[in-house]
Design a protein around this motif. Structure first.
Motif, PDB file in Angstrom:
ATOM      1  N   GLY A 134       4.244   4.123  -2.920  1.00 24.35           N
ATOM      2  CA  GLY A 134       5.119   3.233  -2.153  1.00 24.35           C
ATOM      3  C   GLY A 134       4.389   2.031  -1.601  1.00 24.35           C
ATOM      4  N   ASP A 135       4.776   1.609  -0.395  1.00 29.09           N
ATOM      5  CA  ASP A 135       4.239   0.435   0.265  1.00 29.09           C
ATOM      6  C   ASP A 135       2.775   0.664   0.629  1.00 29.09           C
ATOM      7  OD1 ASP A 135       3.618  -1.722   1.855  1.00 29.09           O
ATOM      8  OD2 ASP A 135       5.359  -1.533   3.165  1.00 29.09           O
ATOM      9  N   GLU A 136       1.890  -0.210   0.172  1.00 25.18           N
ATOM     10  CA  GLU A 136       0.461  -0.041   0.439  1.00 25.18           C
ATOM     11  C   GLU A 136       0.157  -0.069   1.923  1.00 25.18           C
ATOM     12  OE1 GLU A 136      -3.680  -1.705  -1.520  1.00 25.18           O
ATOM     13  OE2 GLU A 136      -1.725  -2.183  -2.419  1.00 25.18           O
ATOM     14  N   ALA A 137       0.939  -0.828   2.688  1.00 22.01           N
ATOM     15  CA  ALA A 137       0.702  -0.908   4.131  1.00 22.01           C
ATOM     16  C   ALA A 137       1.222   0.323   4.870  1.00 22.01           C
ATOM     17  CB  ALA A 137       1.359  -2.169   4.689  1.00 22.01           C
ATOM     18  N   ASP A 138       2.156   1.026   4.273  1.00 18.40           N
ATOM     19  CA  ASP A 138       2.723   2.210   4.918  1.00 18.40           C
ATOM     20  C   ASP A 138       3.108   3.224   3.839  1.00 18.40           C
ATOM     21  OD1 ASP A 138       3.751   3.949   6.807  1.00 18.40           O
ATOM     22  OD2 ASP A 138       5.719   2.965   6.873  1.00 18.40           O
ATOM     23  N   PRO A 139       2.113   3.805   3.154  1.00 22.31           N
ATOM     24  CA  PRO A 139       2.410   4.670   2.012  1.00 22.31           C
ATOM     25  C   PRO A 139       2.998   6.019   2.419  1.00 22.31           C
ATOM     26  CG  PRO A 139       0.069   4.689   2.474  1.00 22.31           C
ATOM     27  CD  PRO A 139       0.669   3.652   3.380  1.00 22.31           C
ATOM     28  N   LYS A 140       3.729   6.609   1.500  1.00 22.58           N
ATOM     29  CA  LYS A 140       4.166   7.991   1.627  1.00 22.58           C
ATOM     30  C   LYS A 140       3.067   8.879   1.050  1.00 22.58           C
ATOM     31  CE  LYS A 140       8.202   6.509   2.988  1.00 22.58           C
ATOM     32  NZ  LYS A 140       8.602   6.586   4.408  1.00 22.58           N
ATOM     33  N   ARG A 141       3.009  10.140   1.529  1.00 26.42           N
ATOM     34  CA  ARG A 141       1.933  11.009   1.068  1.00 26.42           C
ATOM     35  C   ARG A 141       2.420  12.432   0.801  1.00 26.42           C
ATOM     36  NH1 ARG A 141      -0.882   7.653   4.812  1.00 26.42           N
ATOM     37  NH2 ARG A 141      -2.514   6.464   3.725  1.00 26.42           N
TER      38      ARG A 141
END
Length: 370
Positions: free
Chosen positions: A20-27
């Motif tokens: 997802g978003d590199e600044a706020d990734p899902k894990r």
């Protein structure tokens, strides 16, 4: 963004998938190795990310102690935390097929007595029970017994945390054919374990088995039956995670649930090699039918895994090279006389154009970017 951090995991597995978003990734967190892995690798890794780390899904592939212990320690730390403490992770959902669930024996007092005795032995630092099962060269039965007790503890932790039930599957087992969509557009297709295998195990389960027979049944069945095998897909990129599943079971699941044609190659961006690269779980045919741009091997040489034969079969299946191999650790064979053949297999792969990398000793993880 879609990548895999392969953490140091000794002789076990520990993977963190980010998307997802590199600044706020899902894990997503898959397994966490045997003793020492949580405090040496996973917890410092979570600290570096900034605790509490949001985890969309944590998953135990199966109950072997070299996969389960770290997640037992993580969930225990979360439970013990005071309200003012910063917990290592905030887990949204958890997938776990416990032995008692697989056998349909969650409320069976005989099964509970086995789990209790194993757990008590572990917590008290005593010798493992059922000594007759400890004579295997690779200590397989011992690992299963340890996982049986730890699985009981993990199941209890998940109930207390409200994470039991294998959401979104309504409290049922995570079995082949089930699918889930996680936030951030990660699609998961489960291709193992097979519902037929689970049913067979339940049909053969005898509530009158004595503790040693239950442990023997676990040793023979759980490793091959219960490993969750799944295809993770994000923006057209695919990862096949396999736990310790057998190659023939993996192929059967891909054929039945993922549209693979028997005898025809299916390709993935990343393949996590089954069972730490053991030659008991794969053969050359497996590597001919399931190919990848990158093969991840989680081991450090314990039990002489990855086996030299496994690397030789991979080379024979793909003699033209053009792919990558990633090791979770530098491989030092447990039996030193096996090291020369292993090193020769690596050299042959490199000579054919294979890129080989391993996690550096002082690093917490090695990253695979898709």
């Amino acid at each position: 963004m879609f990548n895999i951090d392969v953490l140091g995991s000794k002789n076990g597995d520990c993977l963190v998938i980010s998307w997802g978003d590199e600044a706020d990734p899902k894990r997503m967190l898959i397994d966490c190795g045997p003793g020492g892995v949580y405090h040496t690798f996973l917890r410092p890794y979570l600290e570096d990310l900034g605790m509490p780390v949001s985890v969309e899904l944590a998953m135990v592939s199966h109950i072997d102690q070299d996969h389960i212990l770290g997640l037992l320690q993580l969930t225990s730390e979360i439970l013990r935390a005071d309200p003012a403490d910063v917990v290592p992770a905030e887990i949204e959902r958890f997938w776990f097929n416990s032995f008692s669930d697989l056998t349909g024996g969650a409320d069976n007092p005989n099964l509970s007595s086995v789990e209790d005795s194993v757990t008590a032995a572990l917590e008290g630092g005593q010798a493992m029970p059922f000594e007759a099962l400890r004579d295997a060269e690779d200590h397989r039965a011992e690992m299963i017994l340890a996982g049986l007790g730890q699985g009981r503890g993990l199941r209890d932790n998940l109930v207390e945390l409200g994470l039991d039930g294998n959401r979104p599957f309504g409290g049922t087992l995570v079995l082949a054919g089930k699918e889930a969509e996680l936030p951030g557009d990660l699609h998961i297709l489960v291709t193992g374990p097979s519902a037929v295998r689970a049913t067979e195990l339940q049909q053969h389960w005898n509530p009158n088995l004595d503790p040693a027979e239950i442990a023997a049944m676990a040793d023979k069945s759980i490793a091959n039956l219960s490993s969750i095998v799944a295809i993770l897909t994000h923006e057209g990129r695919t990862v096949l995670v396999t736990g310790d599943a057998r190659g023939d079971d993996i192929l059967e699941g891909l054929n039945e649930h993922a549209g693979k044609t028997p005898g025809v190659q299916m390709h993935f961006d990343v393949l996590k090699a089954p069972h730490h690269g053991s030659d008991r779980n794969v053969d050359q045919d497996f590597f001919e039918q399931v190919t990848a741009d990158t093969y991840v091997f989680c081991s450090d040489g314990t039990h002489d895994n990855p086996d030299s034969e496994t690397l030789e079969w991979l080379h024979a299946a793909r003699p033209g090279g053009g792919f990558n191999i990633v090791f979770s650790s530098f491989i030092q064979m447990e039996h030193s006389h096996k090291q020369p053949r292993f090193n020769a297999a690596l050299r042959a792969l490199e000579d054919s154009g294979v890129t080989i990398n391993a996690r550096r000793f002082n690093d917490l993880a090695i990253r695979v970017e898709l």
